[in-house]
Each structure stands twice: as C-alpha cells, then as structure tokens.
Design a protein around this motif. Structure first.
Motif, PDB file in Angstrom:
ATOM      1  N   SER A 198       5.579   3.101   1.253  1.00 35.49           N
ATOM      2  CA  SER A 198       6.451   4.056   0.582  1.00 35.49           C
ATOM      3  C   SER A 198       5.956   4.370  -0.817  1.00 35.49           C
ATOM      4  O   SER A 198       5.154   3.630  -1.403  1.00 35.49           O
ATOM      5  CB  SER A 198       7.881   3.519   0.510  1.00 35.49           C
ATOM      6  N   GLU A 199       6.437   5.495  -1.305  1.00 28.89           N
ATOM      7  CA  GLU A 199       6.338   5.906  -2.694  1.00 28.89           C
ATOM      8  C   GLU A 199       7.563   6.771  -2.931  1.00 28.89           C
ATOM      9  O   GLU A 199       8.221   7.182  -1.964  1.00 28.89           O
ATOM     10  CB  GLU A 199       5.025   6.642  -2.971  1.00 28.89           C
ATOM     11  N   PRO A 200       7.939   7.039  -4.164  1.00 28.15           N
ATOM     12  CA  PRO A 200       9.174   7.781  -4.393  1.00 28.15           C
ATOM     13  C   PRO A 200       9.263   9.060  -3.551  1.00 28.15           C
ATOM     14  O   PRO A 200       8.381   9.920  -3.602  1.00 28.15           O
ATOM     15  CB  PRO A 200       9.124   8.088  -5.890  1.00 28.15           C
ATOM     16  N   GLY A 201      10.306   9.122  -2.714  1.00 26.28           N
ATOM     17  CA  GLY A 201      10.564  10.283  -1.878  1.00 26.28           C
ATOM     18  C   GLY A 201       9.912  10.268  -0.515  1.00 26.28           C
ATOM     19  O   GLY A 201      10.193  11.134   0.316  1.00 26.28           O
ATOM     20  N   VAL A 208       8.704   7.761   2.894  1.00 23.62           N
ATOM     21  CA  VAL A 208       8.654   6.496   3.622  1.00 23.62           C
ATOM     22  C   VAL A 208       7.832   6.744   4.886  1.00 23.62           C
ATOM     23  O   VAL A 208       8.146   7.638   5.667  1.00 23.62           O
ATOM     24  CB  VAL A 208      10.060   5.991   3.993  1.00 23.62           C
ATOM     25  N   ALA A 209       6.775   5.957   5.048  1.00 18.05           N
ATOM     26  CA  ALA A 209       5.919   6.056   6.230  1.00 18.05           C
ATOM     27  C   ALA A 209       6.095   4.789   7.057  1.00 18.05           C
ATOM     28  O   ALA A 209       5.890   3.687   6.562  1.00 18.05           O
ATOM     29  CB  ALA A 209       4.463   6.230   5.826  1.00 18.05           C
ATOM     30  N   VAL A 210       6.496   4.963   8.310  1.00 16.53           N
ATOM     31  CA  VAL A 210       6.677   3.834   9.222  1.00 16.53           C
ATOM     32  C   VAL A 210       5.522   3.907  10.220  1.00 16.53           C
ATOM     33  O   VAL A 210       5.390   4.883  10.966  1.00 16.53           O
ATOM     34  CB  VAL A 210       8.039   3.913   9.950  1.00 16.53           C
ATOM     35  N   ARG A 211       4.695   2.884  10.194  1.00 18.52           N
ATOM     36  CA  ARG A 211       3.468   2.857  10.977  1.00 18.52           C
ATOM     37  C   ARG A 211       3.594   1.851  12.116  1.00 18.52           C
ATOM     38  O   ARG A 211       3.726   0.656  11.861  1.00 18.52           O
ATOM     39  CB  ARG A 211       2.294   2.522  10.064  1.00 18.52           C
ATOM     40  N   TYR A 212       3.578   2.332  13.357  1.00 22.34           N
ATOM     41  CA  TYR A 212       3.639   1.479  14.543  1.00 22.34           C
ATOM     42  C   TYR A 212       2.186   1.222  14.959  1.00 22.34           C
ATOM     43  O   TYR A 212       1.499   2.127  15.411  1.00 22.34           O
ATOM     44  CB  TYR A 212       4.427   2.168  15.650  1.00 22.34           C
ATOM     45  N   LEU A 213       1.738  -0.033  14.787  1.00 21.10           N
ATOM     46  CA  LEU A 213       0.310  -0.339  14.863  1.00 21.10           C
ATOM     47  C   LEU A 213      -0.021  -1.323  15.985  1.00 21.10           C
ATOM     48  O   LEU A 213       0.768  -2.204  16.296  1.00 21.10           O
ATOM     49  CB  LEU A 213      -0.144  -0.935  13.525  1.00 21.10           C
ATOM     50  N   PRO A 214      -1.237  -1.179  16.546  1.00 20.20           N
ATOM     51  CA  PRO A 214      -1.678  -2.103  17.599  1.00 20.20           C
ATOM     52  C   PRO A 214      -1.890  -3.502  17.059  1.00 20.20           C
ATOM     53  O   PRO A 214      -1.945  -3.748  15.897  1.00 20.20           O
ATOM     54  CB  PRO A 214      -2.980  -1.509  18.091  1.00 20.20           C
ATOM     55  N   GLU A 223       0.831  -1.200   0.000  1.00 24.74           N
ATOM     56  CA  GLU A 223       0.000   0.000   0.000  1.00 24.74           C
ATOM     57  C   GLU A 223       0.868   1.253   0.000  1.00 24.74           C
ATOM     58  O   GLU A 223       1.918   1.281   0.636  1.00 24.74           O
ATOM     59  CB  GLU A 223      -0.900   0.022   1.243  1.00 24.74           C
ATOM     60  N   PRO A 224       0.413   2.315  -0.676  1.00 22.96           N
ATOM     61  CA  PRO A 224       1.158   3.582  -0.633  1.00 22.96           C
ATOM     62  C   PRO A 224       0.891   4.307   0.689  1.00 22.96           C
ATOM     63  O   PRO A 224      -0.038   3.946   1.422  1.00 22.96           O
ATOM     64  CB  PRO A 224       0.566   4.360  -1.811  1.00 22.96           C
ATOM     65  N   PRO A 225       1.671   5.328   0.991  1.00 26.89           N
ATOM     66  CA  PRO A 225       1.383   6.136   2.180  1.00 26.89           C
ATOM     67  C   PRO A 225      -0.038   6.712   2.097  1.00 26.89           C
ATOM     68  O   PRO A 225      -0.569   6.936   1.006  1.00 26.89           O
ATOM     69  CB  PRO A 225       2.430   7.253   2.112  1.00 26.89           C
ATOM     70  N   THR A 226      -0.627   6.954   3.268  1.00 30.46           N
ATOM     71  CA  THR A 226      -1.975   7.526   3.319  1.00 30.46           C
ATOM     72  C   THR A 226      -1.929   9.001   2.917  1.00 30.46           C
ATOM     73  O   THR A 226      -0.851   9.612   2.839  1.00 30.46           O
ATOM     74  CB  THR A 226      -2.560   7.416   4.736  1.00 30.46           C
ATOM     75  N   THR A 227      -3.095   9.582   2.726  1.00 33.56           N
ATOM     76  CA  THR A 227      -3.182  11.007   2.401  1.00 33.56           C
ATOM     77  C   THR A 227      -2.541  11.836   3.508  1.00 33.56           C
ATOM     78  O   THR A 227      -1.794  12.778   3.235  1.00 33.56           O
ATOM     79  CB  THR A 227      -4.656  11.421   2.206  1.00 33.56           C
ATOM     80  N   GLN A 228      -2.811  11.490   4.760  1.00 31.00           N
ATOM     81  CA  GLN A 228      -2.213  12.219   5.888  1.00 31.00           C
ATOM     82  C   GLN A 228      -0.686  12.147   5.825  1.00 31.00           C
ATOM     83  O   GLN A 228      -0.008  13.146   6.033  1.00 31.00           O
ATOM     84  CB  GLN A 228      -2.705  11.652   7.221  1.00 31.00           C
ATOM     85  N   GLU A 229      -0.157  10.965   5.542  1.00 32.26           N
ATOM     86  CA  GLU A 229       1.300  10.798   5.485  1.00 32.26           C
ATOM     87  C   GLU A 229       1.899  11.589   4.319  1.00 32.26           C
ATOM     88  O   GLU A 229       2.945  12.215   4.461  1.00 32.26           O
ATOM     89  CB  GLU A 229       1.636   9.308   5.383  1.00 32.26           C
ATOM     90  N   ARG A 230       1.229  11.596   3.179  1.00 31.47           N
ATOM     91  CA  ARG A 230       1.696  12.394   2.037  1.00 31.47           C
ATOM     92  C   ARG A 230       1.671  13.887   2.363  1.00 31.47           C
ATOM     93  O   ARG A 230       2.583  14.627   1.992  1.00 31.47           O
ATOM     94  CB  ARG A 230       0.838  12.117   0.802  1.00 31.47           C
TER      95      ARG A 230
END
Length: 156
Positions: free
Chosen positions: A145-148, A150-156, A77-84
């Motif tokens: 991730s997507e070019p440029g 990287v979203a690291v998601r620490y999830l329950p 999956e790509p980063p979410t809108t919030q992450e972008r």
C-alpha cells in the motif's frame, strides 16, 4: 465417493475439540462437522465430506487429501508501477482485478488517502481474502500500500 458425498476445497471457519465448521470456497456452502478430525481455524483442506444420518444436518470427513494455511501479510514494499498505473485509471472506491503472469491475481483498490491503513486492516481480517486465495490455489497473499492505493497480491 457416494452420491451424497462432497469433495472440494474448504476453509475451516471455526474449530474446537468437539467439532468444526467448514466453508466450501467454490459455492460458499457451510458444513458443520459432527467431530473435529484435527483441523484448525484458518486452515485450508482438500477433503471429502459426507452427511451424517439420519438427519443429514452435520457432516463427517471421509478423507483429507491436503491441509495447508495461506498466510496473508502486509509488505513494507510499495505497490508496483503496474499497480499504481491501474489505480491512476480508476475512481476512488473502485477495484480492478488482473490475472498475474502464471498463477494468481492482483487486486488494486483505490481508497481515500486517510483510509489506507483501515483498508489494509480490512483486507487482512477478511475471511474472503483467504477463501479467494484457496480458490486461486495460491500459497500466500501479500498486501502492498501507499496513500490511496491498496494492492492485494495473490501469489504462488
């Protein structure tokens, strides 16, 4: 618990049949065990340890209350809108950390577009990723991730 005992959350850094090395996820202190109580490299253990007399340079496990592993995986999956949106507001090479609703955190890194795959690989291989996950008491880490970006998601 005696005064010299220490209870906490530890990442098993190294383990073999004879011994193990634990790192406290709170203070990063490293403890070498004089014997391996059955832990494996990469595991997270909630434990109480005690220094071995007379030198107090190695430790023994007094009690283990929990053992688990925290998977760190790359998502398709790509980063979410919030992450972008977070990435759009920060300069290249920066990191933004946000708490998730509920439990966990999101880390958004901006990297040169050609370095995205290397950045993802670095996060996957970094012991600090698992240590942070253990500190946050989450059950998994997902990297998008997507070019440029990287979203690291620490999830329950």
């Amino acid at each position: 618990m005696t005064e010299s005992e220490k209870s906490g959350t530890f990442v098993v850094r190294n383990a073999d049949d004879a011994s193990a090395v634990l790192a406290d996820v709170t203070d990063a202190q490293v403890h070498t065990l004089s014997s391996n109580p059955g832990v494996a490299e990469g595991e997270i253990v909630e434990a109480t340890i005690s220094p071995d007399p007379p030198m107090n340079v190695t430790y023994s496990v007094v009690d283990v209350t929990e053992r688990k592993t925290i998977p760190v995986e790359e998502s398709e999956e790509p980063p979410t809108t919030q992450e972008r949106d977070l990435a759009a507001d920060q300069p290249e090479g920066e990191l933004t950390t946000r708490e998730r609703a509920g439990i966990g955190e999101i880390h958004v890194l901006t990297v040169p577009e050609g370095e995205t795959e290397n950045a993802v690989a670095d996060v996957l291989d970094d012991e600090a990723t698992v240590e942070r996950a253990a500190r946050l008491d989450v059950n998994r880490v997902e990297i998008r991730s997507e070019p440029g970006v990287v979203a690291v998601r620490y999830l329950p």
